[in-house]
Design an enzyme around this catalytic site. Structure first.
Site, PDB file in Angstrom:
ATOM      1  N   ASP A   9      98.859  64.186  -6.990  1.00 33.23           N
ATOM      2  CA  ASP A   9      97.756  64.578  -6.132  1.00 33.23           C
ATOM      3  C   ASP A   9      96.538  63.754  -6.593  1.00 33.23           C
ATOM      4  O   ASP A   9      96.492  63.300  -7.740  1.00 33.23           O
ATOM      5  CB  ASP A   9      97.513  66.079  -6.325  1.00 33.23           C
ATOM      6  CG  ASP A   9      96.283  66.564  -5.617  1.00 33.23           C
ATOM      7  OD1 ASP A   9      96.190  66.373  -4.405  1.00 33.23           O
ATOM      8  OD2 ASP A   9      95.397  67.123  -6.297  1.00 33.23           O
ATOM      9  N   ASP A  11      92.619  64.333  -5.643  1.00 36.67           N
ATOM     10  CA  ASP A  11      91.434  65.119  -6.005  1.00 36.67           C
ATOM     11  C   ASP A  11      91.820  66.256  -6.937  1.00 36.67           C
ATOM     12  O   ASP A  11      92.607  67.121  -6.567  1.00 36.67           O
ATOM     13  CB  ASP A  11      90.781  65.719  -4.756  1.00 36.67           C
ATOM     14  CG  ASP A  11      90.214  64.637  -3.853  1.00 36.67           C
ATOM     15  OD1 ASP A  11      89.867  63.564  -4.364  1.00 36.67           O
ATOM     16  OD2 ASP A  11      90.107  64.887  -2.645  1.00 36.67           O
TER      17      ASP A  11
HETATM   18  P1  B16 Z   1      89.151  64.607   3.329  1.00 34.22           P
HETATM   19  P2  B16 Z   1      93.919  66.317  -2.532  1.00 34.22           P
HETATM   20  C1  B16 Z   1      92.131  67.191  -0.737  1.00 34.22           C
HETATM   21  O1  B16 Z   1      92.605  66.176  -1.587  1.00 34.22           O
HETATM   22  C2  B16 Z   1      90.993  67.954  -1.374  1.00 34.22           C
HETATM   23  O2  B16 Z   1      91.455  68.684  -2.498  1.00 34.22           O
HETATM   24  C3  B16 Z   1      90.417  68.921  -0.371  1.00 34.22           C
HETATM   25  O3  B16 Z   1      89.331  69.632  -0.938  1.00 34.22           O
HETATM   26  C4  B16 Z   1      89.957  68.161   0.880  1.00 34.22           C
HETATM   27  O4  B16 Z   1      89.463  69.048   1.868  1.00 34.22           O
HETATM   28  C5  B16 Z   1      91.153  67.380   1.438  1.00 34.22           C
HETATM   29  O5  B16 Z   1      91.648  66.511   0.443  1.00 34.22           O
HETATM   30  C6  B16 Z   1      90.794  66.577   2.663  1.00 34.22           C
HETATM   31  O6  B16 Z   1      89.892  65.579   2.289  1.00 34.22           O
HETATM   32  O7  B16 Z   1      88.068  65.372   4.009  1.00 34.22           O
HETATM   33  O8  B16 Z   1      88.636  63.492   2.435  1.00 34.22           O
HETATM   34  O9  B16 Z   1      90.211  64.107   4.307  1.00 34.22           O
HETATM   35  O10 B16 Z   1      93.615  67.375  -3.537  1.00 34.22           O
HETATM   36  O11 B16 Z   1      95.094  66.647  -1.617  1.00 34.22           O
HETATM   37  O12 B16 Z   1      94.025  64.932  -3.135  1.00 34.22           O
HETATM   38 MG    MG Z   2      93.990  68.364  -5.480  1.00 28.51          MG
END
Ligand code: B16
Ligand code: MG
Length: 212
Positions: A9, A11
């Site tokens: 993953d 974030d």
């Molecule tokens: P975006 P991951 C996720 O990333 C985040 O944890 C989440 O908080 C966010 O809303 C989602 O990506 C979408 O992100 O707005 O940049 O498309 O943890 O799956 O790497």
């Molecule tokens: Mg994450």
């Protein structure tokens, strides 16, 4: 190690964008006078942008149309992308870089599996854009975590089957997604407490000692 591939993953595992998501959503919530705090922000981990907005709007008395919601999500993303320009290679810890390099030297294929549509921008900011053998992200999928699609695509791009791969996640939705796709998982942070997790890890370098 029994795994031929590891899907990370982004974030919350490879780097931390939590604060930027929080700041951007907070600006939107303040504009439409909705209460938004870090507890609600924690519920958005691993969840797609539109699903995140639905969680934030749970507090609203007003019913938003699809068009209004898309406009709010776009506005949040513009603020968020502006904040992402602050990221540098230092946002990936030395421990994480060393672990990725050691895993690669051991012959393990490495991928990213992230819900974020900004994955490629973030990887570029932190200098990892050419590092991984495969990247699967929010631009590839129609179902976000806890659906396993993002990890299934990552495994396919690595040329591996789910049981051959380990998913590393910080979000409960991500551990659900891994389990639903037939993957073993390593949970870090909040995700380490999930009942379905295969391995509980305290830090990324623990991946080097899983079977010891
Ligand atoms: P975006 P991951 C996720 O990333 C985040 O944890 C989440 O908080 C966010 O809303 C989602 O990506 C979408 O992100 O707005 O940049 O498309 O943890 O799956 O790497
Ligand atoms: Mg994450």
């Amino acid at each position: 190690m029994r795994y031929k591939g590891i899907i990370f993953d982004l974030d919350g595992v490879l780097c931390c964008t939590d604060q930027y998501h929080y700041e951007a959503w907070k600006q939107i919530a303040d504009e439409i006078s909705i209460c938004f705090d870090k507890t609600i922000n924690n519920r958005l981990r691993g969840i797609s942008r539109m699903d995140s907005l639905d969680i934030i709007l749970e507090k609203s008395e007003k019913k938003y149309t699809q068009e209004e919601k898309e406009a709010l999500a776009e506005k949040k993303n513009n603020i968020y992308r502006q904040l992402l320009t602050r990221m540098t290679p230092e946002d990936v810890s030395q421990d994480t870089r060393d672990t990725l390099n050691t895993l690669r030297l051991r012959g393990i294929k490495l991928a990213v599996g992230s819900s974020s549509k900004n994955t490629k921008t973030i990887l570029k900011q932190v200098g990892l854009e050419d590092f991984f053998d495969a990247v699967s992200d929010g631009t590839d999928i129609t179902h976000s975590k806890p659906h396993p699609e993002v990890f299934l695509i990552a495994a396919k791009r690595l040329g591996l089957k789910p049981p051959q791969c380990l998913v590393v996640e910080d979000a409960l939705a991500g551990i659900e997604a891994a389990g639903a796709g037939g993957f073993d998982s390593a949970g870090i942070g909040e995700a380490a407490a999930h009942g379905r997790v295969t391995w509980r890890i305290g830090e990324i370098s623990d991946l080097l000692n899983l079977e010891k």
